[in-house]
Write an enzyme that holds these catalytic residues in place. Structure first.
Site, short mmCIF file in Angstrom:
data_model
loop_
_atom_site.label_atom_id
_atom_site.label_comp_id
_atom_site.label_asym_id
_atom_site.label_seq_id
_atom_site.Cartn_x
_atom_site.Cartn_y
_atom_site.Cartn_z
CE LYS A 173 -8.07 -2.21 0.31
NZ LYS A 173 -7.52 -1.14 1.13
CE LYS A 227 -6.62 -0.81 -2.98
NZ LYS A 227 -6.45 -0.33 -1.68
C1 PBG Z 1 -5.00 1.24 3.06
C2 PBG Z 1 -4.82 1.14 1.59
C3 PBG Z 1 -4.14 0.16 0.86
C4 PBG Z 1 -4.19 0.55 -0.47
C5 PBG Z 1 -4.93 1.72 -0.53
N1 PBG Z 1 -5.31 2.07 0.74
C6 PBG Z 1 -3.38 -1.04 1.33
C7 PBG Z 1 -4.13 -2.17 1.90
O1 PBG Z 1 -5.34 -2.19 1.97
O2 PBG Z 1 -3.44 -3.08 2.35
C8 PBG Z 1 -3.52 -0.18 -1.61
C9 PBG Z 1 -3.18 0.65 -2.79
C10 PBG Z 1 -2.14 0.09 -3.69
O3 PBG Z 1 -1.72 -1.09 -3.56
O4 PBG Z 1 -1.70 0.83 -4.57
N2 PBG Z 1 -5.95 0.37 3.55
#
Ligand code: PBG
Ligand code: ZN
Length: 342
Positions: A210, A263
């Protein structure tokens, strides 16, 4: 005509004609190694602690923040069209709910645990994934527990995240998906599930690769989870860090992940390919994140692209790169589109 004469008048090499392979709509489908199907779609749900909530999110077109009382009417038509899986995000709106350790994440009366129970009861065939993170529930908006200097306290964070994951599984979540990116949480979560006798019926889907970038803005609007101070660059991966992603994939697999999320998706297809090779025995999931989704909508509105065509093109790209599952805000549209002639 004799064969020899025919060959003399025909200069084209046999191997140079490819068009015969894709001149028909069916052939074009046959050319894909993996076809997009409804089974691979996972739809994100933002469940708030206001039971009657049904609020539009300006930066995330067609997506709502939903209260538990509204879930039934919202999900019914989607399930009828073939939706198989959802991923839940809790959104605490009641003032005073947030604290430094994210106590509200696994509040039995909170939106996620109430949401799990409601969905298990009303839509028993729906497969429930819970995003596991603290950022929606912490007063500082970071994904873990912090030291006084604002850096992540790894030990406290992963034990708190493991407790939350176990409580979601106890409430009936089929799958827990930690998105915090703090080192070592997969091991603590897996260990917690084993100790609670839940490991055999809980899938651990790790957001292993991520990246910290500019594509989560609309999500943070929807989930009210933007950090109040600083950013997430010291726990989410730097966009250029392919090597770090490979190490994180290896690590999470060795710590017991059952599946892997990459992601964002569109800008990270090389990482998806890496994941499908490094973790070749695990399902790989692409997360088409909020910013990517909002960008496609914005481009379609401007007339730069056609939404349906670009949606298929982008999602087929994820499958081509090695994904087998896709978390996507376009799931409702795909449920219709996949029934149409393509
Ligand atoms: C929580 C989380 C996030 C997303 C998924 N789980 C936000 C982040 O990490 O700031 C992002 C998903 C999206 O942008 O659709 N940590
Ligand atoms: Zn988070």
């Amino acid at each position: 005509m004799h064969t020899a004469e025919f060959l003399e008048t025909e200069p084209t090499e046999i191997s140079s004609v490819l068009a015969g392979g894709y001149n028909h709509p069916l052939l074009r489908q046959w050319q894909s190694e993996r076809q997009l199907t409804k089974n691979m779609l996972i739809f994100p749900l933002f469940i708030s602690d206001n039971p009657d909530d049904f609020t539009e999110i300006d930066s995330l077109p067609n997506i709502n923040r939903i209260g538990v009382h509204r879930l039934k009417d919202y999900l019914k038509p989607l399930v009828a069209k073939g939706l198989r899986s959802v991923i839940l995000f809790g959104v605490p709106l009641i003032p005073g709910t947030k604290d430094p350790v994210g106590t509200a994440a696994d509040d039995p009366a909170g939106p996620v645990i109430q949401g799990i129970k409601f969905i298990r009861e009303s839509f028993p065939e729906l497969y429930i994934i819970c995003d596991v993170c603290l950022c929606e529930y912490t007063s500082h908006g970071h994904c873990g527990v912090l030291y006084d200097d604002g850096t992540i306290n790894r030990e406290l964070s992963v034990s708190r995240l493991a407790a939350v994951a176990v409580n979601y599984a106890k409430a009936g979540a089929h799958c827990v998906a930690p998105s915090d990116m703090i080192d070592g949480r997969i091991r603590d979560i897996k260990r917690g599930l084993i100790n609670a006798n839940l490991a055999h019926k809980t899938f651990v889907l790790s957001y292993a690769a991520k990246f910290s970038g500019n594509l989560y803005g609309p999500f943070r609007d929807a989930a009210c989870s933007a950090p109040s101070d600083g950013d997430r660059k010291c726990y989410q991966l730097p966009p250029a860090g392919r090597g770090l992603a490979r190490r994180a994939l290896e690590r999470d697999m060795s710590e017991g992940a059952d599946g892997i999320i990459v992601k964002p998706s569109t800008f990270y297809l090389d990482i998806m390919r890496d994941a499908s090779e490094i973790c070749k025995d695990l399902p790989i999931c692409a997360y088409h994140v909020s910013g990517e989704y909002a960008m496609l909508h914005a481009a379609a509105e401007k007339g730069v692209v056609d939404l349906k065509t670009i949606a298929f093109e982008s999602h087929q790209g994820f499958l081509r790169a090695g994904a087998r599952l896709i978390i996507t805000y376009l799931a409702p549209e795909f449920l219709d589109w996949l029934d149409e002639e393509n």
